[in-house]
Motif scaffolding. Structure first.
Motif, PDB file in Angstrom:
ATOM      1  N   ILE A  59      -9.725   7.157  11.638  1.00 11.58           N
ATOM      2  CA  ILE A  59      -9.475   6.049  10.720  1.00 11.58           C
ATOM      3  C   ILE A  59      -8.392   5.140  11.283  1.00 11.58           C
ATOM      4  O   ILE A  59      -7.578   5.553  12.125  1.00 11.58           O
ATOM      5  N   VAL A  60      -8.399   3.909  10.798  1.00 11.20           N
ATOM      6  CA  VAL A  60      -7.343   2.953  11.087  1.00 11.20           C
ATOM      7  C   VAL A  60      -6.839   2.425   9.757  1.00 11.20           C
ATOM      8  O   VAL A  60      -7.570   2.415   8.756  1.00 11.20           O
ATOM      9  N   ALA A  61      -5.583   1.995   9.739  1.00 19.14           N
ATOM     10  CA  ALA A  61      -4.977   1.512   8.498  1.00 19.14           C
ATOM     11  C   ALA A  61      -4.091   0.314   8.789  1.00 19.14           C
ATOM     12  O   ALA A  61      -3.598   0.135   9.914  1.00 19.14           O
ATOM     13  N   ALA A  62      -3.894  -0.500   7.766  1.00 20.87           N
ATOM     14  CA  ALA A  62      -2.990  -1.650   7.855  1.00 20.87           C
ATOM     15  C   ALA A  62      -2.072  -1.615   6.643  1.00 20.87           C
ATOM     16  O   ALA A  62      -2.507  -1.277   5.527  1.00 20.87           O
ATOM     17  N   PHE A  63      -0.817  -1.966   6.870  1.00 21.64           N
ATOM     18  CA  PHE A  63       0.182  -1.932   5.808  1.00 21.64           C
ATOM     19  C   PHE A  63       0.648  -3.342   5.464  1.00 21.64           C
ATOM     20  O   PHE A  63       0.712  -4.221   6.325  1.00 21.64           O
ATOM     21  N   ALA A  64       1.005  -3.557   4.213  1.00 21.80           N
ATOM     22  CA  ALA A  64       1.448  -4.867   3.751  1.00 21.80           C
ATOM     23  C   ALA A  64       2.667  -5.360   4.521  1.00 21.80           C
ATOM     24  O   ALA A  64       2.814  -6.558   4.765  1.00 21.80           O
ATOM     25  N   GLU A  65       3.524  -4.448   4.926  1.00 22.06           N
ATOM     26  CA  GLU A  65       4.772  -4.817   5.587  1.00 22.06           C
ATOM     27  C   GLU A  65       4.617  -5.071   7.090  1.00 22.06           C
ATOM     28  O   GLU A  65       5.571  -5.456   7.756  1.00 22.06           O
ATOM     29  N   VAL A  66       3.430  -4.833   7.646  1.00 22.00           N
ATOM     30  CA  VAL A  66       3.220  -4.954   9.094  1.00 22.00           C
ATOM     31  C   VAL A  66       2.151  -6.007   9.345  1.00 22.00           C
ATOM     32  O   VAL A  66       1.007  -5.856   8.921  1.00 22.00           O
ATOM     33  N   GLU A  67       2.544  -7.082  10.062  1.00 21.90           N
ATOM     34  CA  GLU A  67       1.631  -8.210  10.233  1.00 21.90           C
ATOM     35  C   GLU A  67       1.082  -8.373  11.641  1.00 21.90           C
ATOM     36  O   GLU A  67       0.135  -9.121  11.843  1.00 21.90           O
ATOM     37  N   ASP A  68       1.682  -7.703  12.636  1.00 20.24           N
ATOM     38  CA  ASP A  68       1.227  -7.935  14.009  1.00 20.24           C
ATOM     39  C   ASP A  68       1.304  -6.655  14.832  1.00 20.24           C
ATOM     40  O   ASP A  68       1.766  -5.613  14.364  1.00 20.24           O
ATOM     41  N   ARG A  69       0.856  -6.747  16.064  1.00 22.67           N
ATOM     42  CA  ARG A  69       0.823  -5.576  16.943  1.00 22.67           C
ATOM     43  C   ARG A  69       2.224  -5.018  17.202  1.00 22.67           C
ATOM     44  O   ARG A  69       2.404  -3.801  17.267  1.00 22.67           O
TER      45      ARG A  69
ATOM     46  N   VAL B  63       5.329   2.492   2.005  1.00 19.82           N
ATOM     47  CA  VAL B  63       4.758   1.241   2.493  1.00 19.82           C
ATOM     48  C   VAL B  63       3.476   0.974   1.716  1.00 19.82           C
ATOM     49  O   VAL B  63       2.755   1.897   1.354  1.00 19.82           O
ATOM     50  N   GLY B  64       3.217  -0.296   1.464  1.00 11.90           N
ATOM     51  CA  GLY B  64       2.008  -0.667   0.739  1.00 11.90           C
ATOM     52  C   GLY B  64       0.799  -0.625   1.660  1.00 11.90           C
ATOM     53  O   GLY B  64       0.850  -1.133   2.779  1.00 11.90           O
ATOM     54  N   LEU B  65      -0.270  -0.038   1.196  1.00 18.89           N
ATOM     55  CA  LEU B  65      -1.493   0.035   1.978  1.00 18.89           C
ATOM     56  C   LEU B  65      -2.289  -1.249   1.768  1.00 18.89           C
ATOM     57  O   LEU B  65      -2.660  -1.587   0.647  1.00 18.89           O
ATOM     58  N   ARG B  66      -2.524  -1.967   2.862  1.00 21.61           N
ATOM     59  CA  ARG B  66      -3.324  -3.196   2.815  1.00 21.61           C
ATOM     60  C   ARG B  66      -4.811  -2.868   2.958  1.00 21.61           C
ATOM     61  O   ARG B  66      -5.646  -3.424   2.272  1.00 21.61           O
ATOM     62  N   ALA B  67      -5.129  -1.949   3.872  1.00 17.72           N
ATOM     63  CA  ALA B  67      -6.524  -1.579   4.108  1.00 17.72           C
ATOM     64  C   ALA B  67      -6.582  -0.275   4.890  1.00 17.72           C
ATOM     65  O   ALA B  67      -5.634   0.080   5.599  1.00 17.72           O
ATOM     66  N   CYS B  68      -7.714   0.415   4.767  1.00 17.85           N
ATOM     67  CA  CYS B  68      -7.947   1.659   5.497  1.00 17.85           C
ATOM     68  C   CYS B  68      -9.452   1.778   5.673  1.00 17.85           C
ATOM     69  O   CYS B  68     -10.201   1.594   4.711  1.00 17.85           O
ATOM     70  N   ARG B  69      -9.899   2.084   6.902  1.00 25.51           N
ATOM     71  CA  ARG B  69     -11.340   2.199   7.133  1.00 25.51           C
ATOM     72  C   ARG B  69     -11.619   3.167   8.270  1.00 25.51           C
ATOM     73  O   ARG B  69     -10.734   3.479   9.068  1.00 25.51           O
TER      74      ARG B  69
END
Length: 168
Positions: free
Chosen positions: A63-73, A51-57
């Motif tokens: 930590i929390v992360a967001a993936f390019a393929e996942v747009e909502d809860r 999966v593509g990593l959109r962001a990580c902080r």
């Protein structure tokens, strides 16, 4: 694959997930443009889904992360419980004296007297320090992974030298 952590739950409403990291520096994973996900940490490499990593902080103590393929809860909730991994060659380089747990598993452990104590089966994080779980048949030893006991790690020779007696 090197297992890096596990997705524990959804975070917020924009597709972010909370990550339980199995290492000391999970923010270094931001340098990897892809992460791999699987429901089984022991799955074959081809069973891991990139999966593509959109962001990580950093968020609180984790930590929390967001993936390019996942747009909502809803998409994030579907990922809860999945393991996060990466091929060894995709991981950031470690500093001198630092090791990925996956690099230590399977190494032979011997003491200063040359007695083989077993093989690293896994590692346990206790909060204060990591602990090597050594197996030798039915015998299990737990050795703190600290400089007082771990004298040398030689990845090329697949050996860890410890200051630990066989009857401890």
């Amino acid at each position: 694959m090197i297992v890096l952590g596990r997705i524990s739950e959804a975070f917020g409403i924009q597709g972010w997930v909370r990550v339980q990291a199995f290492g000391d520096d999970p923010l270094s994973w931001r340098r990897m443009p892809k992460w791999w996900l699987s429901s089984d940490p022991d799955a074959a490499d081809d069973a891991w889904r990139p999966v593509g990593l959109r962001a990580c902080r950093a968020q609180g103590k984790g930590i929390v992360a967001a993936f390019a393929e996942v747009e909502d809860r809803n998409g994030a909730e579907a990922l809860a419980g999945l393991y996060i991994g990466a091929p060894r060659d995709a991981l950031p380089e470690t500093a001198s004296g630092e090791y990925y747990w996956g690099d230590l598993v399977g190494l032979s452990v011997e003491n200063k007297a040359g007695v083989v104590l077993g093989v690293v089966d896994s590692l346990v994080s206790t909060g204060a320090h990591d602990v090597l779980q050594i197996r030798d048949g039915e015998v299990e030893r737990l050795i703190p992974f600290v400089a007082a006991y771990v004298l040398d790690v030689d990845l090329d020779a697949k050996r860890i030298l410890v200051d630990w007696e066989a009857d401890w």
